[in-house]
Enzyme design. Structure first.
Site, PDB file in Angstrom:
ATOM      1  N   GLY B  24       0.850  -1.183   0.000  1.00  0.00           N
ATOM      2  CA  GLY B  24       0.000   0.000   0.000  1.00  0.00           C
ATOM      3  C   GLY B  24       0.882   1.228   0.000  1.00  0.00           C
ATOM      4  N   GLU B  26       0.989   4.438   1.135  1.00  0.00           N
ATOM      5  CA  GLU B  26       1.432   5.216   2.290  1.00  0.00           C
ATOM      6  C   GLU B  26       2.361   4.392   3.194  1.00  0.00           C
ATOM      7  OE1 GLU B  26      -1.554   5.332   1.059  1.00  0.00           O
ATOM      8  OE2 GLU B  26      -2.022   7.456   0.751  1.00  0.00           O
ATOM      9  N   TYR B  78      -4.850  -7.609  -2.255  1.00  0.00           N
ATOM     10  CA  TYR B  78      -4.658  -7.576  -3.703  1.00  0.00           C
ATOM     11  C   TYR B  78      -3.799  -8.746  -4.147  1.00  0.00           C
ATOM     12  CZ  TYR B  78       0.051  -5.312  -4.012  1.00  0.00           C
ATOM     13  OH  TYR B  78       1.385  -4.995  -3.973  1.00  0.00           O
ATOM     14  N   ASP B  94      -9.008  -6.714  -4.414  1.00  0.00           N
ATOM     15  CA  ASP B  94     -10.168  -7.200  -3.668  1.00  0.00           C
ATOM     16  C   ASP B  94     -10.206  -6.410  -2.358  1.00  0.00           C
ATOM     17  OD1 ASP B  94     -12.250  -8.610  -2.570  1.00  0.00           O
ATOM     18  OD2 ASP B  94     -11.056 -10.371  -2.053  1.00  0.00           O
ATOM     19  N   ASN B 152      -0.820  10.275  -7.928  1.00  0.00           N
ATOM     20  CA  ASN B 152      -0.931   8.815  -8.124  1.00  0.00           C
ATOM     21  C   ASN B 152      -2.277   8.395  -8.711  1.00  0.00           C
ATOM     22  OD1 ASN B 152       0.595   6.511  -7.870  1.00  0.00           O
ATOM     23  ND2 ASN B 152       0.833   6.682  -5.652  1.00  0.00           N
ATOM     24  N   GLY B 251       8.008   3.482  -6.859  1.00  0.00           N
ATOM     25  CA  GLY B 251       7.679   4.897  -6.691  1.00  0.00           C
ATOM     26  C   GLY B 251       7.567   5.275  -5.229  1.00  0.00           C
ATOM     27  N   ASP B 252       6.966   4.401  -4.456  1.00  0.00           N
ATOM     28  CA  ASP B 252       6.798   4.672  -3.027  1.00  0.00           C
ATOM     29  C   ASP B 252       8.146   4.755  -2.323  1.00  0.00           C
ATOM     30  OD1 ASP B 252       4.049   4.460  -3.531  1.00  0.00           O
ATOM     31  OD2 ASP B 252       4.053   2.321  -3.085  1.00  0.00           O
ATOM     32  N   ASP B 288       6.403  -5.177  -1.931  1.00  0.00           N
ATOM     33  CA  ASP B 288       6.219  -3.728  -1.914  1.00  0.00           C
ATOM     34  C   ASP B 288       7.253  -2.997  -1.066  1.00  0.00           C
ATOM     35  OD1 ASP B 288       3.553  -4.525  -2.905  1.00  0.00           O
ATOM     36  OD2 ASP B 288       2.904  -2.525  -2.309  1.00  0.00           O
TER      37      ASP B 288
END
Lengths: 307, 307, 307, 307, 307, 307
Positions: B24, B26, B78, B94, B152, B251-252, B288
């Site tokens: 996610g 953030e 997800y 989801d 985003n 990107g995060d 992630d």
């Protein structure tokens, strides 16, 4: 449902990978029946997505023909942690608003489906999923074939009163009723003693058979899976001991094998023997779905190593 | 969100196991900032369940302090399939009705949270999740600290017009705006050429910096991750090449490292250098969440084997 | 210590992969206490390296705040092969000259650490690691909070005489002493019968409680984990049966849960009940660290499948 | 050394499992030579423990006969994270005080070992391990067989001056010297241009051959592995392109194949061809140890799929 | 055939586990056609054993209906090691005396099978398996549906002369012939230049189309998969670039998609476009069998991350 | 034989990966003897292929020197599914026409092999493989060393009459005969009671010892492995309990340890004690091959955790 369980036998809180499978009572029953050599179909509603495809793949791989209504909603999911005592097994459901909750009889060509079927099966779990699924069950339980039903009451999904309400209109349309001692006592209100309770059910609801499945034992230990079939002049009982690796799907495997056995013309005692053995067999491996070959259930070879 | 991806690099249709992670935007940003040495917190809403616990475990493991409102709803999920060309990467969300969709400012002690913060960060993804999350973002973007925001925009989650509507009331409260060339042109309507567009944004919205991240390249190949920081008299640009194993989170990571760098007093060029490198670094591994040590981003040692 | 064990349950001589974890008595105790809801810290000395980072990650993931002195030395390591009978479990230590062996009180701001603590815990294992660790334990056991200590004598690490020597100066500073029947007899010299021995210890050393943990059973089988708490007018006993997958960490989990329970104001019987159950629970999964949720220890739901 | 690397290609900070292997320059060379059909032995010192046994198992599995002095000390260990650019490859050594550091010539029956050997090989890495290992190398480099030596200077293990000091007494006893461009320039002080430098080395030290291995390329990409053999009237050069999965062991495989080829009477050009190919081949799979069959190096079949 | 390949990407000589799959040209083609939405069947001969069941499971999972003659013989097996350059890919067959080698037309109800089929497909590989399989192919290639055939000559299985002999009686019964440049030149003797050669084949054998598949590229790198369809006034060409993870099955996927496309009424250019893309797509993941959804081949969305 | 078993403990019908090992009675015996410190050799016939190499690698890794005749044929293979009750263990052989079936005495330099051997071992399984293997056994059982033989009758491989015929000419050349109660009764025709039967065998065939191994118990449960050695004035009996993870190889490990013990001069009681323990030990882990260290069999330390 998509079934997700820690691959390492550990806990969801930190396991690195999850085993993926497909589970759910009706599908498990259909797969077990198929493994016994009975042509089987499974009615469901799924999204047209890669996750929906997984259900089809699983279903067909195990010899069951899916009959699918397509909907835009999500797939049901459940997470399961399997632990030995004192840890035990914990199921975390995430199935709200899954596609099947929105299934209705209109999604299916019921007359055609029923035309080719010698038997139907559903369970009390489906009754908890909403009005549409309840109507679908009602529609499927039309006369003309043997109609099997398992009460399978689970307190997390429905109260005793709800289950009674939903079951009542269905009872007249059932031929073979699977009811655990808990179901006989609490849902049907027939008393503590399962055999007399089953005999009362037989008479009250005009059933052909009442089937009483019962399982005891804990993960990692040895358990006993028993099946009793009560009918007019019939009291067939069988039990099978086995070690428990994964307890999920055992009851469903027993039901599927029992149905296939009766539909193939075996007598109730034979059906009970095979069902009890299948139920214990499925507990020896991971996953909801039965993996046995027919001859692994029916063969008399009981050597510890077959070579 | 719970992130589930085939462990074998294959497809959801038949993979035997799924790698489990937490992702996610953030949270990914907070983790990257934490890895650079910046104390970070993450606001969320989660169920009090073993799945909710997994989020806390992941968050704390990576050095981020979770601030959690507890709710009875599900966790967002997800599924992601990562393939090289021509297959590409496919995300199946989801996340409908996840607990965070029901978060509101009332769930948190915002003044206390803000009191200890030198910076805040959120993104346009959060704006798509509902009224509560939008109000929460609004509440957090109070004056008194540097407020970073990444547009985003994702077409699956919101239309261009929706994003414009949601973004508008927020723009006056942003100090540093991350906007891709697509965001600058389509959401902010500032034209095709990113640098003049960013300069216009700077002036129009009274921003301190506009950050333009850009990534090209495909899984299995080499890509280039670039960062440009435009400010009053500032045009800092950096790019870093890297091989792409898993493009999610790049990107995060860049955003988190950029924020930490600026907050630690580094100049924009240094911040851009570190952010571009971090962004490329995170693409070299699954998941992630950034896994680098600070010195792996800041060190000048570029040998292929460090031993 | 870094904990490395064959992923396939086989042997170090040819296993292809090792499961990686983090273990060690004090950390295990802190993690178990944290899982029961008690804020916990862990003092250690670690290198500033990716291996040192792994300890921090593990520690934080499980809710324990690490207080770390940084040193250039290696991390301690242990290899463990877990086998059923007659194979058994074998630990191979490789912890000589690990960073913590060089820890001293000077490395830590002890007054500040103690200021926020309602309890401290250490064990006889730490006493075997060198002068610095022994001084550190001595420094931590200052009056002003409840001081728990587990003797945990291991013949591979120290002789009986050594352990007596190291333990002696500490005894006056202990409030709650964990001592196995072996420790009571051989280290404290209080005789063969644990309960009278514990009562003597209570009197001799001015203790609040003596805790006697005891575990029997072998990997793959069912074992019994018992806890007895002896105090002034207190004789609380509890035991819990469970299947043994990995016996390491069971005692530590029991200690952590017992400490958290007493510090949260539960009575000794409740503390013993929870500690015995936690001890058995942790044996059902791999790894030193407890993975339970508080309610999995305190809940009365004992169904074999919770769904 | 025991070689431990994240099984998932991730990072030591949170990987769940480690691949276990055995590595080290001299053993890698012996294994590669053995795979080419040359009987090979490996001298070492190991504990009589299950970890020591793993070394013997690995060594014998790959066709190398271990000659082992037994000592009570630990086994050397190294951790390796393998990442593509910009991450790269990081080795974390934990080999201090390993058993081999305490090896001396007295531990071995050197005359008997040498009696059966047509060639010996060691490297500069061994020179960094202590006085005993240095004396052992000196003892092995007695006249009577072809003596190969690879400088292999690594800045983490020794300074340039140290390496010069340790190498000097050995140079007169070397027949074939492996020296990278860096070694030729910085350790031998023979200038920037490798070929003239090698020719000077040939003359200065009375060598039969100087071998210049060189590798370029990064993990995930294509690299080139080259070998040049300079001798009296000999300038054999070969290079081989290959994709890099794991760069460790490539140089060692090249050295082992080159030695085996020369000892089997092949000419230098053939030896260089095979060595370059073997070096590139070993980079295509995980682990220090060569896994090729002889015919995979020597065959002319270069189809992309051999079926 | 049962397909066994090292799970770790390593070598058969020491890999700890093998990935298990099912492969073989005709089945792969049927699966790819099925994924494009074409009902497909696969004729084979298998033992009535758990290994035979695996074939059925795989086949049905991927949507292909198996038509099985049961025999007592073994299942064919192949081992495959997949390496990047210079290692390459090596297939080791162990298929002698497999059940299908003993298949004959008498084992099947050919008229009934053909009655429901709009197309048939076989390949030169089947011709190499024995008299029975050759007769079976001959029997299936009766007029009345479009008959596709791929020469697929492999030098390990048959000489050029053998293949010519076996192919000759079949040529008059083929409508669409897949022939690689090698097949056109060496088996059909039509010269070096594929397009003129295909045109000659078209005329000589009265074909509807000649399909020339061609693939270049090595594991780990980017390759190009091309398809050219030559017919009366038709020259449709398409190519697709893709990264190569596992090259096996790419040609079969292209053939299956091409057949399904033509049978669904698409024009040759569309068929070639889809076939080239499918062929490249299948190389991006492990295993012989295609895993794409129809829309992943036909969709115009070419973003690197679809979310 | 190559041994392939589902890595997940599931079934061949759908397991994603197979564990790979090497098994077979004679090799298992040699490995167990080697682990007890006895130099061992294994005669076989293998293809010169990567699969043949795997046998050599395995054999050498476990300390056994392979003596190999090379042939072009395939390697024998067996698939094994290991399940707890009621599933049990199922072996599926695929060993027809393996290279060893074509082995003959002419392939080996028998006099030289025998010259260095103090003992030989073979089993009834080898007698079932063909004329060549039978002649090879006959040739190896020349006088001059202690000749051990295990009847090991398996009904799937040979009838009772066949086994009698093949065994008869060999009996005069055996010194130590391993015969299960079944072998004593059905193959040797010596009655139901094993001890008197063994005494008769001793007298009838002029044997030094008859060894009666016996194992009971099922996978997942506790079993008992017993060994009885009957000789002139000798009746040594020992048994060892253990949990059964994988029952294959237990008998072979017992035989190998018994042989090594006797050859090392231990008395029959000691040999029986070690053999019974080794037999139980090997059942605690996966794979045919023993993994113990000598001291794990001979040590008196029976603690559940050795640390």
């Amino acid at each position: 449902m998509l079934r997700l369980s820690p691959s390492d036998g550990g806990a969801l809180v930190d396991c690195p990978t999850l085993d993926v499978g497909i589970g759910g009572a009706e599908l498990n029953v259909a797969i077990a029946a198929s493994r016994m050599g009975m042509a089987s179909q499974w009615l469901t509603r799924l999204p047209d997505s890669v996750l929906g495809d997984r259900f089809l793949t699983h279903c067909r791989a195990h010899g069951v023909e899916p009959i699918v209504a397509t909907g835009p909603e999500r797939v049901g999911t459940y997470f399961i942690e399997i632990g030995a005592e004192p840890r035990g097994v914990t199921v975390t459901y995430d199935r709200a608003d899954s596609a099947f909750c929105f299934a209705t009889p209109e999604h299916f060509d019921i007359p055609r489906i029923l035309a080719g079927a010698s038997a139907v099966f559903s369970s009390g779990i489906t009754l908890t999923l909403g009005d549409g699924p309840r109507e679908l069950v009602q529609a499927i339980y039309a006369p003309g074939r043997r109609r099997y039903f398992e009460i399978n009451h689970r307190s997390k999904l429905a109260s005793i009163d709800e289950m009674k309400d939903w079951l009542e209109p269905l009872l007249a349309n059932i031929d073979v009723l699977f009811a655990s001692p808990h179901d006989l006592r609490d849902i049907l209100g027939l008393g503590d003693d399962p055999v007399p309770a089953a005999e009362k059910a037989l008479a009250n609801f005009g059933l052909e058979y009442v089937v009483i499945p019962h399982r005891v034992g804990r993960v990692g230990g040895v358990g006993t899976n028993s099946i009793r079939i009560i009918g007019e002049g019939v009291d067939a009982y069988s039990e099978c001991e086995g070690r428990i690796v994964d307890p999920i799907g055992a009851g469903d495997a027993g039901a599927g094998v029992l149905i296939a056995s009766l539909e193939q013309g075996l007598d109730p005692q034979q059906a009970a023997d095979y069902a009890a053995r299948a139920s214990a067999w499925v507990q020896t491996h991971s996953g909801d779905s039965a993996k046995f070959r027919r001859d692994e259930i029916t063969s008399a070879d009981r050597r510890r190593v077959r070579r």
